[in-house]
Enzyme design. Structure first.
Site, mmCIF file in Angstrom:
data_model
loop_
_atom_site.group_PDB
_atom_site.id
_atom_site.type_symbol
_atom_site.label_atom_id
_atom_site.label_comp_id
_atom_site.label_asym_id
_atom_site.label_seq_id
_atom_site.Cartn_x
_atom_site.Cartn_y
_atom_site.Cartn_z
ATOM 1 N N ASP A 245 0.784 -1.238 0.114
ATOM 2 C CA ASP A 245 0.064 0.083 0.157
ATOM 3 C C ASP A 245 0.790 1.211 0.078
ATOM 4 O OD1 ASP A 245 -3.123 0.617 0.449
ATOM 5 O OD2 ASP A 245 -2.037 2.146 1.371
ATOM 6 N N TYR A 395 -3.876 10.961 0.858
ATOM 7 C CA TYR A 395 -4.087 10.868 -0.327
ATOM 8 C C TYR A 395 -4.030 12.312 -1.228
ATOM 9 C CZ TYR A 395 -5.374 6.146 0.319
ATOM 10 O OH TYR A 395 -5.348 4.807 0.789
ATOM 11 N N HIS A 452 -4.458 -7.757 -0.134
ATOM 12 C CA HIS A 452 -3.905 -6.653 0.262
ATOM 13 C C HIS A 452 -3.256 -6.448 1.467
ATOM 14 C CE1 HIS A 452 -3.417 -2.289 -0.512
ATOM 15 N NE2 HIS A 452 -3.886 -2.108 0.398
#
EC number: 3.3.2.9
Length: 476
Positions: A245, A395, A452
């Site tokens: 990630d 982000y 993930h």
């Protein structure tokens, strides 16, 4: 006349005797410089930063001490949580809906009931404190990390420092199951013999117990620089890196920034952008003649049909990303105020990012891979630190500068690299595509299962692959 010309001729030949070798030397030197510059490894400039409140103090030296830290809780904190859980409101799901509209509210009520009546936060605080925690101030903010050393090292065995970096919506807690496998491998059936680690797991600034940046612009480059400074402060000159990630992006930037400090880079997610004519041709031909563009049968299985697996699935799973990359503070307000909303938002990712088929299950398949205790402990780290908004801002800081997350792809990664490709990962990067950025891939493993959150879901598989990679690097 001939006699008169002799001195001039002699003088001219003397000049040639000096000028020609000098010119040759000059041209040769330029040629050598050009050849060397062609092979010179490009790096990302390290730079410097300040993320504390207000202006950076000019004359005050930063406190570089490393301070022990302990997670604590209180009756007031738990009572406030319980009050908010008791007052939660729910919207009934549509008939026949599973997790395809998001977190199913019938199952959510089950999770909240467990949270309210059975989950023991005090006990989990003790679990979190079983590893040594520390804080240190870097670039004006407090950086939290855990540092776990092996309790016993057999004679002659080298201990390898390993920095492991989490992502969103995870935390340092993701690594709690893999840490003992890496620091005490023999005690957990991993008799690798020659590889043992001391593990450092920091919280990304704005996540968990690391202070959130007070200034705009804190991205993965700033994080990479801070984590290099952290490792240097701990006394390490060379070390291994591991991430998935955001941790993949951060550790990749670390390898691009100071390759001389990175012994090896291990990733369980690779960000690869298939842009340009070459990328399009590779994608198009890969479905029909994969061998022509370097794809394996397993690559084809994981990549095609391309539109469904790489566009439709990503669009379905990335709505959160657009919100967090544009207006994180707006959505974050509700999540920071409601523990139930926070749990739904975070745990939905632990469903579909673990296994895409969990979308069709009433309970999102959450308890098939994790316990509610584990999942809620991760949620509680966000809740008690009020860090959901600052984690979402990460982000915006990264994607507003680099919408495709490919800005640094032209700065190749030349350190030894290991890639563990888990089949249920959000996106698959074949080795031939990864080689465009990672120039020195030592190991590339098609993992048999897992998604993930690899360290959290399949710690033994990931630990074995890290060890396999490091052993190969050490033998180089």
């Amino acid at each position: 006349q001939t006699i008169l010309c002799l001195p001039r001729s002699f003088e001219y030949s003397q000049k040639n005797a000096v000028l020609i070798p000098a010119a040759t030397l000059g041209v040769g030197g330029m040629l050598v410089y050009w050849l060397r510059s062609r092979h010179k490894v490009k790096t990302i400039e390290m730079g410097d930063g300040w993320w504390g409140s207000g202006e950076r103090p000019l004359k005050v030296k930063e406190d570089e001490s490393i301070r022990p830290f302990k997670i604590e809780t209180s009756d007031k904190e738990i009572e406030d949580l319980h009050r908010r859980l008791d007052q939660a409101r729910y919207t009934p799901p549509l008939e026949g809906a599973t997790f395809d509209y998001g977190f199913n509210s019938i199952y959510l009520q089950k999770v909240v009931t467990y949270w309210r009546n059975q989950f023991d936060w005090r006990k989990q605080v003790e679990v979190l404190n079983k590893y040594p925690h520390f804080k240190t101030t870097i670039e004006g903010i407090d950086i939290h990390f855990i540092h776990v050393k092996p309790s016993y090292v057999p004679h002659g065995r080298a201990v390898q420092p390993l920095l492991m970096v989490h992502g969103w919506p995870g935390s340092f807690y993701e690594f709690y199951k893999i840490i003992p496998l890496l620091t005490e491998p023999a005690g957990h059936g991993l008799n690798e013999g020659d590889v043992v680690f001391e593990v450092i797991c920091p919280s990304i600034p704005g996540y968990g117990f690391s202070e959130a940046p007070h200034q705009k612009g804190f991205d993965s480059i700033a994080t990479a620089r801070i984590f290099h400074k952290l490792m240097n402060r701990l006394g390490f000159k060379e070390y291994y890196l591991q991430g998935g990630d955001w941790g993949s992006r951060i550790t990749t930037n670390m390898a691009q920034m100071l390759p001389q400090s990175v012994k090896g880079l291990h990733l369980n997610l690779v960000f690869i952008s298939r842009q340009g004519l070459r990328g399009m041709i590779s994608v198009m031909l890969g479905a029909y003649v994969p061998w022509l563009v370097g794809l394996t049968k397993e690559d084809v299985k994981r990549t095609y049909p391309f539109i469904q697996k790489n566009i439709y699935t990503l669009l379905r799973e990335s709505g959160y990303l657009h919100i967090q990359a544009t207006k994180p503070d707006t959505a974050g307000c509700g999540l920071n105020d409601s523990p139930v909303g926070l749990a739904a938002y975070i745990l939905e990712k632990f469903s579909t990012w673990t296994d895409k088929s969990f979308l069709q299950r009433d309970d999102g398949g959450l308890e098939s891979k994790y316990t509610l205790e584990e999942l809620l402990t991760n949620v509680m780290i966000y809740w008690v630190t009020s860090s959901i908004v600052s984690s979402m801002r990460y982000y915006k800081e990264n994607i507003s500068k680099d919408p495709t997350l490919s800005l640094h792809d032209r700065v190749g990664v030349h350190v030894p690299t290991g890639i563990a490709a888990f089949p249920q990962e959000i996106t698959h990067a074949p080795r031939v595509w990864a080689k465009g950025v990672y120039k020195n891939i030592i190991t590339y493993s098609y993992m048999p299962r897992g998604g993930h959150f690899a360290a959290f879901e399949e710690p033994k598989l990931l630990a074995k692959d890290i060890m396999h990679f490091v052993r190969k690097v050490e033998q180089l």
